[in-house]
Design an enzyme around this catalytic site. Structure first.
Site, PDB file in Angstrom:
ATOM      1  N   GLY A 136       0.838  -1.194   0.000  1.00 61.59           N
ATOM      2  CA  GLY A 136       0.000   0.000   0.000  1.00 61.59           C
ATOM      3  C   GLY A 136       0.872   1.242   0.000  1.00 61.59           C
ATOM      4  O   GLY A 136       1.009   1.916  -1.011  1.00 61.59           O
ATOM      5  N   TRP A 161      -8.290  -3.288  -2.825  1.00 58.11           N
ATOM      6  CA  TRP A 161      -8.911  -2.061  -2.304  1.00 58.11           C
ATOM      7  C   TRP A 161      -9.298  -1.077  -3.393  1.00 58.11           C
ATOM      8  O   TRP A 161      -9.083   0.127  -3.222  1.00 58.11           O
ATOM      9  CB  TRP A 161      -7.955  -1.341  -1.332  1.00 58.11           C
ATOM     10  CG  TRP A 161      -7.733  -1.992  -0.033  1.00 58.11           C
ATOM     11  CD1 TRP A 161      -6.536  -2.415   0.461  1.00 58.11           C
ATOM     12  CD2 TRP A 161      -8.706  -2.272   0.981  1.00 58.11           C
ATOM     13  NE1 TRP A 161      -6.703  -2.954   1.708  1.00 58.11           N
ATOM     14  CE2 TRP A 161      -8.027  -2.874   2.052  1.00 58.11           C
ATOM     15  CE3 TRP A 161     -10.093  -2.081   1.069  1.00 58.11           C
ATOM     16  CZ2 TRP A 161      -8.675  -3.294   3.202  1.00 58.11           C
ATOM     17  CZ3 TRP A 161     -10.729  -2.500   2.220  1.00 58.11           C
ATOM     18  CH2 TRP A 161     -10.022  -3.090   3.264  1.00 58.11           C
ATOM     19  N   THR A 163     -11.631   1.188  -4.981  1.00 55.86           N
ATOM     20  CA  THR A 163     -12.913   1.861  -4.790  1.00 55.86           C
ATOM     21  C   THR A 163     -13.597   1.981  -6.148  1.00 55.86           C
ATOM     22  O   THR A 163     -12.939   2.362  -7.128  1.00 55.86           O
ATOM     23  CB  THR A 163     -12.697   3.261  -4.171  1.00 55.86           C
ATOM     24  OG1 THR A 163     -11.957   3.113  -2.967  1.00 55.86           O
ATOM     25  CG2 THR A 163     -14.021   3.954  -3.886  1.00 55.86           C
ATOM     26  N   HIS A 354     -22.871  12.428  22.681  1.00 61.96           N
ATOM     27  CA  HIS A 354     -24.126  11.686  22.515  1.00 61.96           C
ATOM     28  C   HIS A 354     -24.323  10.616  23.599  1.00 61.96           C
ATOM     29  O   HIS A 354     -25.363   9.937  23.611  1.00 61.96           O
ATOM     30  CB  HIS A 354     -24.194  11.014  21.139  1.00 61.96           C
ATOM     31  CG  HIS A 354     -24.571  11.948  20.028  1.00 61.96           C
ATOM     32  ND1 HIS A 354     -23.726  12.883  19.511  1.00 61.96           N
ATOM     33  CD2 HIS A 354     -25.732  12.071  19.326  1.00 61.96           C
ATOM     34  CE1 HIS A 354     -24.334  13.547  18.538  1.00 61.96           C
ATOM     35  NE2 HIS A 354     -25.553  13.077  18.407  1.00 61.96           N
ATOM     36  N   GLU A 379      -5.187   7.509   0.275  1.00 63.93           N
ATOM     37  CA  GLU A 379      -4.316   8.561  -0.295  1.00 63.93           C
ATOM     38  C   GLU A 379      -3.105   8.839   0.594  1.00 63.93           C
ATOM     39  O   GLU A 379      -2.595   9.955   0.647  1.00 63.93           O
ATOM     40  CB  GLU A 379      -5.108   9.869  -0.527  1.00 63.93           C
ATOM     41  CG  GLU A 379      -5.528  10.082  -1.966  1.00 63.93           C
ATOM     42  CD  GLU A 379      -6.873   9.411  -2.254  1.00 63.93           C
ATOM     43  OE1 GLU A 379      -7.115   8.316  -1.692  1.00 63.93           O
ATOM     44  OE2 GLU A 379      -7.643   9.959  -3.043  1.00 63.93           O
ATOM     45  N   THR A 381      -1.399   7.217   4.470  1.00 65.94           N
ATOM     46  CA  THR A 381      -1.755   7.258   5.895  1.00 65.94           C
ATOM     47  C   THR A 381      -1.168   8.521   6.553  1.00 65.94           C
ATOM     48  O   THR A 381      -0.328   9.204   5.958  1.00 65.94           O
ATOM     49  CB  THR A 381      -1.186   6.024   6.621  1.00 65.94           C
ATOM     50  OG1 THR A 381       0.255   6.090   6.530  1.00 65.94           O
ATOM     51  CG2 THR A 381      -1.672   4.725   6.003  1.00 65.94           C
ATOM     52  N   SER A 382      -1.581   8.755   7.788  1.00 71.16           N
ATOM     53  CA  SER A 382      -1.048   9.929   8.510  1.00 71.16           C
ATOM     54  C   SER A 382       0.466   9.822   8.657  1.00 71.16           C
ATOM     55  O   SER A 382       1.180  10.835   8.590  1.00 71.16           O
ATOM     56  CB  SER A 382      -1.700  10.044   9.892  1.00 71.16           C
ATOM     57  OG  SER A 382      -3.054  10.411   9.742  1.00 71.16           O
ATOM     58  N   GLU A 383       0.952   8.602   8.849  1.00 64.76           N
ATOM     59  CA  GLU A 383       2.409   8.424   8.982  1.00 64.76           C
ATOM     60  C   GLU A 383       3.090   8.814   7.663  1.00 64.76           C
ATOM     61  O   GLU A 383       4.120   9.500   7.659  1.00 64.76           O
ATOM     62  CB  GLU A 383       2.751   6.957   9.325  1.00 64.76           C
ATOM     63  CG  GLU A 383       2.344   6.518  10.735  1.00 64.76           C
ATOM     64  CD  GLU A 383       0.842   6.262  10.867  1.00 64.76           C
ATOM     65  OE1 GLU A 383       0.170   6.018   9.850  1.00 64.76           O
ATOM     66  OE2 GLU A 383       0.332   6.327  12.003  1.00 64.76           O
TER      67      GLU A 383
HETATM   68  C1  LIG Z   1     -11.825   1.507   2.034  1.00 61.57           C
HETATM   69  C2  LIG Z   1     -10.542   1.680   1.308  1.00 61.57           C
HETATM   70  C3  LIG Z   1     -10.554   2.140   0.011  1.00 61.57           C
HETATM   71  C4  LIG Z   1      -9.349   2.239  -0.719  1.00 61.57           C
HETATM   72  N1  LIG Z   1      -9.395   2.638  -2.033  1.00 61.57           N
HETATM   73  C5  LIG Z   1      -8.263   2.536  -2.784  1.00 61.57           C
HETATM   74  C6  LIG Z   1      -8.310   2.782  -4.198  1.00 61.57           C
HETATM   75  O1  LIG Z   1      -9.352   3.136  -4.753  1.00 61.57           O
HETATM   76  N2  LIG Z   1      -7.182   2.573  -4.928  1.00 61.57           N
HETATM   77  C7  LIG Z   1      -6.002   2.185  -4.349  1.00 61.57           C
HETATM   78  O2  LIG Z   1      -5.009   2.034  -5.053  1.00 61.57           O
HETATM   79  N3  LIG Z   1      -5.920   1.966  -3.003  1.00 61.57           N
HETATM   80  C8  LIG Z   1      -7.014   2.134  -2.213  1.00 61.57           C
HETATM   81  N4  LIG Z   1      -6.958   1.886  -0.859  1.00 61.57           N
HETATM   82  C9  LIG Z   1      -5.694   1.427  -0.270  1.00 61.57           C
HETATM   83  C10 LIG Z   1      -5.008   2.474   0.569  1.00 61.57           C
HETATM   84  O3  LIG Z   1      -4.460   3.464  -0.259  1.00 61.57           O
HETATM   85  C11 LIG Z   1      -3.941   1.752   1.417  1.00 61.57           C
HETATM   86  O4  LIG Z   1      -4.629   0.960   2.372  1.00 61.57           O
HETATM   87  C12 LIG Z   1      -3.024   2.731   2.099  1.00 61.57           C
HETATM   88  O5  LIG Z   1      -2.178   3.354   1.162  1.00 61.57           O
HETATM   89  C13 LIG Z   1      -2.143   2.035   3.164  1.00 61.57           C
HETATM   90  O6  LIG Z   1      -1.525   0.909   2.643  1.00 61.57           O
HETATM   91  P1  LIG Z   1      -1.615  -0.492   3.423  1.00 61.57           P
HETATM   92  O7  LIG Z   1      -3.024  -0.706   3.811  1.00 61.57           O
HETATM   93  O8  LIG Z   1      -0.973  -1.515   2.576  1.00 61.57           O
HETATM   94  O9  LIG Z   1      -0.778  -0.276   4.737  1.00 61.57           O
HETATM   95  P2  LIG Z   1       0.799  -0.491   4.878  1.00 61.57           P
HETATM   96  O10 LIG Z   1       1.509   0.258   3.823  1.00 61.57           O
HETATM   97  O11 LIG Z   1       1.073  -1.933   5.025  1.00 61.57           O
HETATM   98  O12 LIG Z   1       1.049   0.232   6.277  1.00 61.57           O
HETATM   99  C14 LIG Z   1       0.685  -0.365   7.514  1.00 61.57           C
HETATM  100  C15 LIG Z   1       1.019   0.640   8.630  1.00 61.57           C
HETATM  101  O13 LIG Z   1       2.423   0.953   8.619  1.00 61.57           O
HETATM  102  C16 LIG Z   1       2.607   2.354   8.477  1.00 61.57           C
HETATM  103  N5  LIG Z   1       3.781   2.577   7.669  1.00 61.57           N
HETATM  104  C17 LIG Z   1       4.067   2.090   6.435  1.00 61.57           C
HETATM  105  N6  LIG Z   1       5.261   2.498   6.017  1.00 61.57           N
HETATM  106  C18 LIG Z   1       5.765   3.282   7.011  1.00 61.57           C
HETATM  107  C19 LIG Z   1       6.999   4.009   7.194  1.00 61.57           C
HETATM  108  N7  LIG Z   1       7.935   4.052   6.236  1.00 61.57           N
HETATM  109  N8  LIG Z   1       7.172   4.688   8.358  1.00 61.57           N
HETATM  110  C20 LIG Z   1       6.229   4.675   9.316  1.00 61.57           C
HETATM  111  N9  LIG Z   1       5.051   4.011   9.217  1.00 61.57           N
HETATM  112  C21 LIG Z   1       4.837   3.319   8.069  1.00 61.57           C
HETATM  113  C22 LIG Z   1       1.336   2.854   7.826  1.00 61.57           C
HETATM  114  O14 LIG Z   1       1.134   4.227   8.087  1.00 61.57           O
HETATM  115  C23 LIG Z   1       0.292   1.978   8.487  1.00 61.57           C
HETATM  116  O15 LIG Z   1      -0.007   2.491   9.754  1.00 61.57           O
HETATM  117  C24 LIG Z   1      -8.129   1.878  -0.092  1.00 61.57           C
HETATM  118  C25 LIG Z   1      -8.118   1.454   1.244  1.00 61.57           C
HETATM  119  C26 LIG Z   1      -9.298   1.347   1.937  1.00 61.57           C
HETATM  120  C27 LIG Z   1      -9.264   0.845   3.354  1.00 61.57           C
END
Ligand SMILES: Cc1cc2nc3c(=O)[nH]c(=O)nc-3n(C[C@H](O)[C@H](O)[C@H](O)COP(=O)(O)OP(=O)(O)OC[C@H]3O[C@@H](n4cnc5c(N)ncnc54)[C@H](O)[C@@H]3O)c2cc1C
Length: 399
Positions: A136, A161, A163, A354, A379, A381-383
């Site tokens: 991701g 994932w 959308t 609430h 788009e 994560t916060s990290e």
């Molecule tokens: C409902 C939903 C809809 C989505 N829609 C789309 C879409 O339309 N198209 C698409 O392409 N994707 C989509 N996504 C995917 C989304 O973009 C990814 O889930 C997101 O980018 C995070 O990737 P991951 O889930 O693989 O987490 P990971 O990358 O595995 O990360 C896991 C955790 O580790 C942290 N982390 C990772 N790397 C680091 C670092 N270097 N330093 C510190 N912390 C780190 C992250 O912040 C997170 O807390 C969707 C996700 C959801 C849940």
């Protein structure tokens, strides 16, 4: 209940008119129906049909292609209003917006002519697909490949994932065309993949049943399984000559506007949480007076309203910089980070206000509580936002 706070003075007459129209649509069509579609996890077809009529799928598409030709700032204002109603609705528009941005910025004339007019009306809806089951955040580590055979490329791999994965007719898919490239991003290419909306099998592209989620219901999130899926070389975004190996750069550019869009969704959900808290706290009585009269509750309302305003200003600033052609990567990251966290904060504070009813499916805040965390993830994560902001800060202030 009217929106509690807005920076109206910052809006042009056109922006005021369009946001007023979308707010009315949200109040009349989205808010009264969101609970039903959320609880059933059903695609809100009638709402989407009305959005097509209002032109909301073509807000940023130029008028020559049948769109409204409005800027990112106005689009963000619209997304805030839709998200105030239900973030799943803004999700249906969001990936479509990113797809149209990719075409407008990088597409060949033929690609623009072919897709944009149908996208402007919403007849053709777009999805975009970077993430995979094992990848991701680290986008350059994707494994999906596209290999050339004659005039076509064959795509193999699994996406996650997506959308609008099932009901879209067009998916912008990031692949590896040169898995051995160094640096890795130079071997990545974006393909415009056409498919039959709603069909689970598309000649080499299978779409498994939608993923079951905590919130963000109604809009489907799916996997895409590519197994020998053939796509013409002409469907490389920007054409084979210009687009081969450019996919990562193109997608990262699009994510920047996507981040403004997620910021707008954060503002919208935070705004709604605040409105619900303001209303409930003046109705519910404890110890002989409305809970709004307790200072502890007023402090919560004050913190929420402050966060909403700050998030909105960050979102508008990032959008305006982009519209002015200025660099806005840092600002888009800040807006996305702050507004998505503000959304989570305001929703949780409102849920607390609430009391027990916040935990009941009878109350809207319960849905917001399940929906808000998505904005912390999509788009970037916060990290990841903090990493982007930190890197850009150092780039801009290099000594
Ligand atoms: C409902 C939903 C809809 C989505 N829609 C789309 C879409 O339309 N198209 C698409 O392409 N994707 C989509 N996504 C995917 C989304 O973009 C990814 O889930 C997101 O980018 C995070 O990737 P991951 O889930 O693989 O987490 P990971 O990358 O595995 O990360 C896991 C955790 O580790 C942290 N982390 C990772 N790397 C680091 C670092 N270097 N330093 C510190 N912390 C780190 C992250 O912040 C997170 O807390 C969707 C996700 C959801 C849940």
């Amino acid at each position: 209940m009217a929106a509690a706070t807005t920076t109206e003075i910052d809006r042009t007459d056109e922006q005021k008119a369009i946001t007023e129209m979308v707010r009315q649509f949200t109040d009349e069509q989205i808010l009264p129906n969101a609970e039903h579609y959320d609880h059933e996890d059903e695609f809100p077809e009638p709402i989407v049909e009305q959005m097509k009529e209002l032109g909301l799928f073509g807000v940023t598409i130029p008028e020559e292609y049948g769109g409204m030709g409005l800027d990112l700032t106005t689009y963000a204002m619209i997304v805030e209003e839709l998200s105030r109603g239900w973030i799943s609705i803004s999700g249906i528009v969001n990936t479509h917006f990113i797809g149209s941005y990719l075409l407008m910025k990088f597409g060949t004339d033929e690609q623009k002519q072919k897709y944009l007019p149908k996208m402007a009306t919403g007849e053709l809806r777009a999805a975009f697909s970077l993430s995979e089951p094992e990848v991701g955040s680290d986008v350059q580590a994707i494994k999906t490949t596209a290999k050339k055979t004659d005039e076509t490329y064959e795509i193999n791999g699994q996406k996650m994932w997506v959308t609008n994965g099932l009901l879209s007719g067009l998916v912008f898919v990031l692949t590896k065309t040169d898995p051995n490239a160094e640096p890795r991003y130079k071997g990545m290419t974006c393909f415009i993949c056409e498919k039959e909306p709603g069909a689970a099998d598309n000649d080499g592209l299978t779409i498994p049943p939608k993923i079951k989620k905590l919130g963000y219901k109604g809009v489907e999130s799916t996997e895409l399984v590519f197994d020998g899926y053939k796509v013409p070389a002409d469907n490389i975004l920007g054409g084979e000559d210009q687009g081969l190996g450019q996919g990562f750069v193109q997608m990262m550019d699009a994510l920047e506007v996507g981040r403004v869009n997620v910021a707008a969704r954060g503002v919208g959900i935070a705004q709604r949480a605040l409105e619900l808290a303001l209303k409930y706290s003046q109705e519910r009585k404890t110890f002989g007076k409305p809970i709004a009269q307790h200072q502890a509750i007023q402090f919560k309302l004050a913190d929420m309203a402050t966060q909403v305003e700050a998030a909105r200003l960050l979102m508008l600033r990032a959008a305006r910089l982009k519209d002015a052609g200025e660099r806005s990567d840092l600002e888009a990251g800040m807006a996305k980070l702050f507004a998505s966290e503000a959304g989570r904060f305001c929703v949780e504070e409102s849920l607390r206000i609430h009391g027990g009813y916040g935990y009941s499916k009878e109350y809207e805040i319960e849905r917001l509580y399940r929906d808000a965390p998505l904005l912390l993830i999509g788009e970037g994560t916060s990290e990841i936002q903090r990493m982007v902001i930190g890197r850009k800060l150092l780039e801009r202030h290099k000594i």
